[in-house]
Write a protein that holds these residues in place. Structure first.
Motif, short mmCIF file in Angstrom:
data_model
loop_
_atom_site.label_atom_id
_atom_site.label_comp_id
_atom_site.label_asym_id
_atom_site.label_seq_id
_atom_site.Cartn_x
_atom_site.Cartn_y
_atom_site.Cartn_z
N ASN A 1 -9.88 49.31 31.61
CA ASN A 1 -10.52 50.35 31.77
C ASN A 1 -9.56 51.69 30.99
OD1 ASN A 1 -12.76 49.24 32.58
ND2 ASN A 1 -12.62 49.90 34.70
N SER A 2 -8.52 51.67 31.37
CA SER A 2 -7.80 52.96 30.94
C SER A 2 -7.94 52.90 29.46
CB SER A 2 -6.44 52.77 31.23
OG SER A 2 -6.25 52.90 32.52
N LEU B 1 -10.12 51.82 27.41
CA LEU B 1 -11.54 51.85 27.34
C LEU B 1 -11.99 53.12 27.33
CD1 LEU B 1 -14.10 50.26 26.42
CD2 LEU B 1 -14.77 50.01 28.92
N PHE B 2 -11.56 53.91 28.30
CA PHE B 2 -12.00 55.33 28.86
C PHE B 2 -11.30 56.10 27.42
CE2 PHE B 2 -11.55 59.50 30.51
CZ PHE B 2 -12.91 59.76 31.08
N PHE C 1 -10.63 58.83 35.94
CA PHE C 1 -11.25 59.50 34.98
C PHE C 1 -12.85 59.56 35.27
CE2 PHE C 1 -11.90 55.13 33.68
CZ PHE C 1 -10.58 54.61 33.27
N PHE D 1 -18.48 51.75 34.85
CA PHE D 1 -18.47 51.00 33.82
C PHE D 1 -19.34 50.06 33.32
CE2 PHE D 1 -14.58 53.19 34.46
CZ PHE D 1 -14.12 53.53 33.07
#
Lengths: 161, 161
Positions: free
Chosen positions: A4-5, A7-8, B8, B119
């Motif tokens: 996710n990091s 991706l974000f 985030f 997500f």
């Protein structure tokens, strides 16, 4: 959710790049005369907003720790002072070149940064404050500047006939 | 970096809320007459932009899967058609109430969502496309709508004397 990091960061960079490209596309359509006009009667001129964006984006370099500013003289004209306070604004041609240059430079620097880099503190926050507020990281600078760019894009588009 | 997802999501929500609060603060300062004025000669009126933002934000509910739209009739007036195409715009007072209502409702819904929820894919992308492009998630809708809001905020602020 281990990716996710990445991706974000990708989403945030995409949002920045998309907004930047829209502004560049608009600038390419606007004539010099249009850029010298006010966005609305009595309001900032296009050329002032263009210089303002260049100066603010240039300042992202020291803030993100990717380099020193390349146009430090623009701060006084386009950030500290309002439009028309300084008589001699840089010529439109020069500002157009500086916009393209700083945009390409930032893209190059951003693409070299890892997801972990983006979650580090930016240089204007102390270690102690960052420990309490970990959202004051480099990625937050990017999100905030993307919003700032969108805000002024909504104004620059008014110059279009 | 195990807490980055929470972080985030928090940053994105903070960015959304901050921009929303700025717009609400501006609307509270503007008179009805100011909202009925054009942001620049021949351009959209404030009331049109306000209705447009309400309609676009309302549509985030089905897109994020948090609920059905509550003002579906605004789509035709404020998204499909340009300003002045429809004679009868909702009254300013009604639009102000709807802005406050949809803003509070979205905040309530967003605060209930987990990082994992954000997500997941939004409802306008297929499972197959989402597998190829995982950035087409709910958080991306939030980032994109925050940019859209900033863009129009930059225009609405021109109504201020």
């Amino acid at each position: 959710m281990e990716n996710n990091s990445d991706l974000f960061v990708k989403m945030s960079l995409q949002s920045w790049e998309t907004t930047n490209k829209r502004v560049t596309g608009l600038l390419d359509q606007l004539t010099d005369d249009q850029l010298l006009a006010e966005i609305a009667p009595g309001r900032n001129r296009g050329i002032y907003l263009l210089g303002h964006l260049i100066a603010v984006h240039d300042m992202m370099q020291p803030l993100l720790g990717t380099g020193e500013r390349i146009y430090p003289h623009l701060e006084d004209i386009f950030i500290s002072q309002p439009d028309r306070a300084v008589e001699e604004l840089s010529a439109v041609k020069t500002l157009r070149e500086q916009w393209n240059h700083i945009s390409a430079l930032l893209t190059e620097q951003f693409n070299k940064m890892s997801a972990a880099d983006w979650f580090q503190k930016h240089t204007a926050v102390s270690e102690a404050d960052f420990a309490k507020e970990p959202q004051r990281n480099k990625l937050n600078v990017l999100l905030s500047r993307t919003g700032h760019l969108s805000y002024h894009f909504g104004q620059l588009i008014l110059l279009k006939k």
